[in-house]
Design a protein around this motif. Structure first.
Motif, PDB file in Angstrom:
ATOM      1  N   LEU A  37      67.468  73.232  58.238  1.00  0.00           N
ATOM      2  CA  LEU A  37      66.581  74.185  57.562  1.00  0.00           C
ATOM      3  C   LEU A  37      67.166  74.741  56.267  1.00  0.00           C
ATOM      4  CD1 LEU A  37      63.846  75.658  57.768  1.00  0.00           C
ATOM      5  CD2 LEU A  37      65.042  77.507  58.933  1.00  0.00           C
ATOM      6  N   PRO A  38      68.412  75.285  56.246  1.00  0.00           N
ATOM      7  CA  PRO A  38      68.946  75.754  54.953  1.00  0.00           C
ATOM      8  C   PRO A  38      69.045  74.645  53.919  1.00  0.00           C
ATOM      9  CG  PRO A  38      70.250  76.606  56.785  1.00  0.00           C
ATOM     10  CD  PRO A  38      69.341  75.580  57.356  1.00  0.00           C
ATOM     11  N   LYS A  39      69.413  73.432  54.351  1.00  0.00           N
ATOM     12  CA  LYS A  39      69.492  72.326  53.398  1.00  0.00           C
ATOM     13  C   LYS A  39      68.126  72.015  52.804  1.00  0.00           C
ATOM     14  CE  LYS A  39      73.538  69.919  55.249  1.00  0.00           C
ATOM     15  NZ  LYS A  39      74.291  69.889  53.981  1.00  0.00           N
ATOM     16  N   ALA A  40      67.103  71.978  53.657  1.00  0.00           N
ATOM     17  CA  ALA A  40      65.756  71.678  53.166  1.00  0.00           C
ATOM     18  C   ALA A  40      65.253  72.770  52.228  1.00  0.00           C
ATOM     19  CB  ALA A  40      64.802  71.504  54.353  1.00  0.00           C
ATOM     20  N   VAL A  65      63.771  72.655  67.924  1.00  0.00           N
ATOM     21  CA  VAL A  65      64.358  72.158  66.678  1.00  0.00           C
ATOM     22  C   VAL A  65      63.462  72.512  65.501  1.00  0.00           C
ATOM     23  CG1 VAL A  65      64.981  70.058  65.411  1.00  0.00           C
ATOM     24  CG2 VAL A  65      65.642  70.303  67.790  1.00  0.00           C
ATOM     25  N   LYS A  66      62.162  72.501  65.721  1.00  0.00           N
ATOM     26  CA  LYS A  66      61.217  72.788  64.636  1.00  0.00           C
ATOM     27  C   LYS A  66      61.233  74.254  64.254  1.00  0.00           C
ATOM     28  CE  LYS A  66      57.637  71.033  62.234  1.00  0.00           C
ATOM     29  NZ  LYS A  66      57.673  69.789  61.452  1.00  0.00           N
ATOM     30  N   LEU A  67      61.519  75.151  65.213  1.00  0.00           N
ATOM     31  CA  LEU A  67      61.428  76.584  64.915  1.00  0.00           C
ATOM     32  C   LEU A  67      62.334  77.047  63.757  1.00  0.00           C
ATOM     33  CD1 LEU A  67      60.941  78.225  68.417  1.00  0.00           C
ATOM     34  CD2 LEU A  67      59.581  78.635  66.403  1.00  0.00           C
ATOM     35  N   PRO A  68      63.608  76.805  63.665  1.00  0.00           N
ATOM     36  CA  PRO A  68      64.503  76.160  64.628  1.00  0.00           C
ATOM     37  C   PRO A  68      65.326  77.195  65.386  1.00  0.00           C
ATOM     38  CG  PRO A  68      65.561  76.212  62.500  1.00  0.00           C
ATOM     39  CD  PRO A  68      64.267  76.977  62.356  1.00  0.00           C
ATOM     40  N   MET A  69      65.863  76.782  66.534  1.00  0.00           N
ATOM     41  CA  MET A  69      66.784  77.620  67.283  1.00  0.00           C
ATOM     42  C   MET A  69      68.191  77.419  66.743  1.00  0.00           C
ATOM     43  SD  MET A  69      67.317  77.800  71.419  1.00  0.00           S
ATOM     44  CE  MET A  69      68.337  76.336  71.497  1.00  0.00           C
ATOM     45  N   ALA A 100      66.568  81.603  54.461  1.00  0.00           N
ATOM     46  CA  ALA A 100      66.449  80.593  55.519  1.00  0.00           C
ATOM     47  C   ALA A 100      67.154  81.047  56.791  1.00  0.00           C
ATOM     48  CB  ALA A 100      67.024  79.265  55.031  1.00  0.00           C
ATOM     49  N   TYR A 101      68.343  81.608  56.673  1.00  0.00           N
ATOM     50  CA  TYR A 101      69.062  82.075  57.866  1.00  0.00           C
ATOM     51  C   TYR A 101      68.378  83.293  58.479  1.00  0.00           C
ATOM     52  CZ  TYR A 101      73.099  78.986  57.811  1.00  0.00           C
ATOM     53  OH  TYR A 101      73.905  77.882  57.916  1.00  0.00           O
ATOM     54  N   SER A 102      67.749  84.121  57.660  1.00  0.00           N
ATOM     55  CA  SER A 102      66.998  85.245  58.236  1.00  0.00           C
ATOM     56  C   SER A 102      65.800  84.737  59.040  1.00  0.00           C
ATOM     57  CB  SER A 102      66.542  86.199  57.132  1.00  0.00           C
ATOM     58  OG  SER A 102      65.501  85.639  56.354  1.00  0.00           O
ATOM     59  N   SER A 103      65.226  83.587  58.619  1.00  0.00           N
ATOM     60  CA  SER A 103      64.135  82.994  59.385  1.00  0.00           C
ATOM     61  C   SER A 103      64.604  82.536  60.757  1.00  0.00           C
ATOM     62  CB  SER A 103      63.542  81.802  58.617  1.00  0.00           C
ATOM     63  OG  SER A 103      62.980  82.202  57.391  1.00  0.00           O
ATOM     64  N   VAL A 104      65.822  81.969  60.824  1.00  0.00           N
ATOM     65  CA  VAL A 104      66.373  81.555  62.113  1.00  0.00           C
ATOM     66  C   VAL A 104      66.497  82.753  63.047  1.00  0.00           C
ATOM     67  CG1 VAL A 104      68.355  80.495  63.257  1.00  0.00           C
ATOM     68  CG2 VAL A 104      67.584  79.615  61.052  1.00  0.00           C
ATOM     69  N   GLY A 105      66.935  83.871  62.513  1.00  0.00           N
ATOM     70  CA  GLY A 105      67.056  85.077  63.330  1.00  0.00           C
ATOM     71  C   GLY A 105      65.714  85.572  63.843  1.00  0.00           C
ATOM     72  N   HIS A 106      64.690  85.566  62.985  1.00  0.00           N
ATOM     73  CA  HIS A 106      63.390  86.050  63.416  1.00  0.00           C
ATOM     74  C   HIS A 106      62.723  85.109  64.418  1.00  0.00           C
ATOM     75  CE1 HIS A 106      63.679  88.651  59.757  1.00  0.00           C
ATOM     76  NE2 HIS A 106      63.066  89.489  60.566  1.00  0.00           N
ATOM     77  N   LEU A 147      57.356  76.068  60.452  1.00  0.00           N
ATOM     78  CA  LEU A 147      58.171  76.631  61.533  1.00  0.00           C
ATOM     79  C   LEU A 147      57.280  77.171  62.651  1.00  0.00           C
ATOM     80  CD1 LEU A 147      61.036  78.548  59.670  1.00  0.00           C
ATOM     81  CD2 LEU A 147      60.861  76.137  60.257  1.00  0.00           C
ATOM     82  N   LYS A 148      56.074  77.622  62.275  1.00  0.00           N
ATOM     83  CA  LYS A 148      55.166  78.170  63.288  1.00  0.00           C
ATOM     84  C   LYS A 148      54.591  77.076  64.176  1.00  0.00           C
ATOM     85  CE  LYS A 148      56.130  81.798  61.051  1.00  0.00           C
ATOM     86  NZ  LYS A 148      56.984  81.125  60.068  1.00  0.00           N
ATOM     87  N   LEU A 149      54.622  75.822  63.697  1.00  0.00           N
ATOM     88  CA  LEU A 149      54.212  74.716  64.565  1.00  0.00           C
ATOM     89  C   LEU A 149      55.093  74.636  65.802  1.00  0.00           C
ATOM     90  CD1 LEU A 149      53.311  71.636  62.316  1.00  0.00           C
ATOM     91  CD2 LEU A 149      51.887  72.698  64.063  1.00  0.00           C
ATOM     92  N   GLY A 150      56.375  74.992  65.651  1.00  0.00           N
ATOM     93  CA  GLY A 150      57.272  75.003  66.801  1.00  0.00           C
ATOM     94  C   GLY A 150      56.865  76.044  67.826  1.00  0.00           C
TER      95      GLY A 150
END
Length: 437
Positions: free
Chosen positions: A197-200, A186-190, A268-274, A217-220
């Motif tokens: 994440l996009p809301k934040a 959830v922290k990454l997030p998957m 933010a969505y590109s971060s989810v992909g990476h 996100l790297k804490l995840g």
């Protein structure tokens, strides 16, 4: 690492105000740079554990907190803002350096409090309260099962030291493994548990977005790395299912990028992909996979933070974050367009960047695990190039609207921040820093 924390606090007390926090974080960055080459062997005491991975994460934390302060010069006179950044940096250093699984969990959760303060205190819209509650609900509720498992497992083996727990995962069912990994996924997030994440990001100030994408996100990913050795996780059917779910989610997130209108939501969505690559690398039980995950975390930390900087700098020029209304930047702000070009290329993993090393290193292990995984990875690379080219062309080409007019040049703090994000990505020339496997 206790010396680094003491140094951050001591230097910040020497002077007052904005410069004290900037100076303390700068000293922390220098300390981390000089200590990188000395932490290839495990160094453990009763409180802190210093390894190559934790040293890299501490460097990432100090440097991005330093750059976030430089970029947020508008809040330089706010002592509460500076204190929030300093407290967050100290908590992150302690989290990445903890040798006890319980202290790691505590600092993992405490990092949410300064982040929530940044979002609620300096966010842009009233919806920031909803974004903060989303973030807390998702992350805290997912981490409560992990706390129960930590207390039960540490009581069973008689220690809370990460290096001594060595719990056999043969006795862990799929549901228990989900409890172990759920907090970090959830922290990454998957994809699927990513809506917070996009809301934040949309509601957070610039410093909040930079630290959230670059470090939190790297804490995840770092948590999965720690749990992998504490619970002896290996490639079982459940882990294989999570990898497949994460890769498919990364591909869907790449599709979602092509539909975004808000530039911060886009990043933010590109971060989810990476981050789906990080999940795959960590759970596939291979030295190549862990190498790829750590390199991807470092590269994405700097590139995503820089893209949030560029989004904010472009917003200050165009007064909108709506991508169709920000076009024409190349005509009026060519230097800003140059930085957009550089970081869009970095974000799509063009050679010779650190992002390319991270993404290509995971391909052999994906191919050896399943041909389907490698095909999905190839599609993710293709659509990553597609949405980054779409972002650059949409923002910089075309005719600009009448309310976008040539303004003052980029401030020196802006250029220092962008250059500070760009230089660490040249660590591909010093890739032996990642030889920890």
């Amino acid at each position: 690492m206790i010396s680094l924390v003491s140094m951050l606090v001591f230097v910040s007390l020497l002077t007052e105000g904005f410069m004290s926090v900037v100076l303390s974080l700068f000293v922390g960055v220098i300390f981390c740079v000089f200590s990188l080459n000395s932490h290839f062997s495990l160094d453990v005491d009763t409180l802190f554990c210093s390894t190559s991975v934790s040293s890299l994460m501490v460097l990432l934390s100090c440097l991005l907190c330093y750059l976030s302060l430089i970029s947020s010069w508008e809040y330089g006179n706010s002592s509460s803002f500076n204190l929030s950044i300093l407290c967050l940096s100290i908590v992150l250093v302690l989290a990445f350096s903890s040798s006890s699984i319980l202290s790691f969990y505590i600092f993992f959760e405490v990092s949410l409090i300064p982040t929530l303060i940044l979002i609620i205190g300096w966010g842009y819209q009233p919806e920031r309260l909803q974004a903060g509650s989303y973030m807390m609900m998702y992350t805290v509720s997912a981490s409560l099962p992990l706390l129960v498992l930590i207390l039960y497992s540490s009581g069973k083996v008689g220690t809370m030291e990460l290096t001594l727990m060595n719990i056999s995962s043969d006795s862990l069912s799929g549901l228990v493994l989900l409890g172990v990994l759920g907090a970090f996924l959830v922290k990454l997030p998957m994809y699927g548990v990513h809506l917070w994440l996009p809301k934040a990001h949309v509601e957070a100030p610039l410093a909040g977005s930079m630290i959230l994408a670059g470090i939190l996100l790297k804490l995840g990913g770092f948590g999965i790395y720690q749990m992998k050795y504490a619970f002896n996780l290996y490639l079982d059917p459940f882990s294989l299912f999570m990898v497949s779910l994460s890769l498919w989610g990364g591909l869907l997130a790449s599709f979602m990028c092509l539909r975004q209108m808000d530039v911060k939501s886009f990043v933010a969505y590109s971060s989810v992909g990476h981050m789906s690559i990080v999940v795959g690398g960590m759970l596939l039980d291979s030295s190549w996979g862990i190498f790829s995950a750590v390199v991807t975390m470092m590269a994405h930390g700097f590139s995503s933070s820089a893209m949030f900087c560029l989004a904010y700098f472009s917003y200050k020029k165009s007064f909108t974050r709506n991508i169709p209304y920000m076009k024409g930047m190349l005509q009026v702000f060519p230097i800003l367009s140059l930085w957009w070009f550089l970081f869009c290329c970095i974000n799509m993993a063009c050679p010779p960047t650190l992002n390319l090393l991270g993404e290509m290193s995971v391909v052999p292990i994906l191919w050896s695990t399943s041909v389907v995984f490698s095909i999905i990875m190839g599609l993710m690379v293709f659509f990553s190039a597609a949405y980054n080219m779409y972002l650059y062309s949409s923002l910089n080409h075309g005719s600009f609207f009448s309310y976008i007019f040539p303004g003052e040049a980029l401030k020196s703090s802006m250029l220092i921040s962008l250059f500070g994000h760009f230089m660490p990505l040249a660590m591909i020339l010093k890739s032996n820093l990642f030889n920890f496997c």
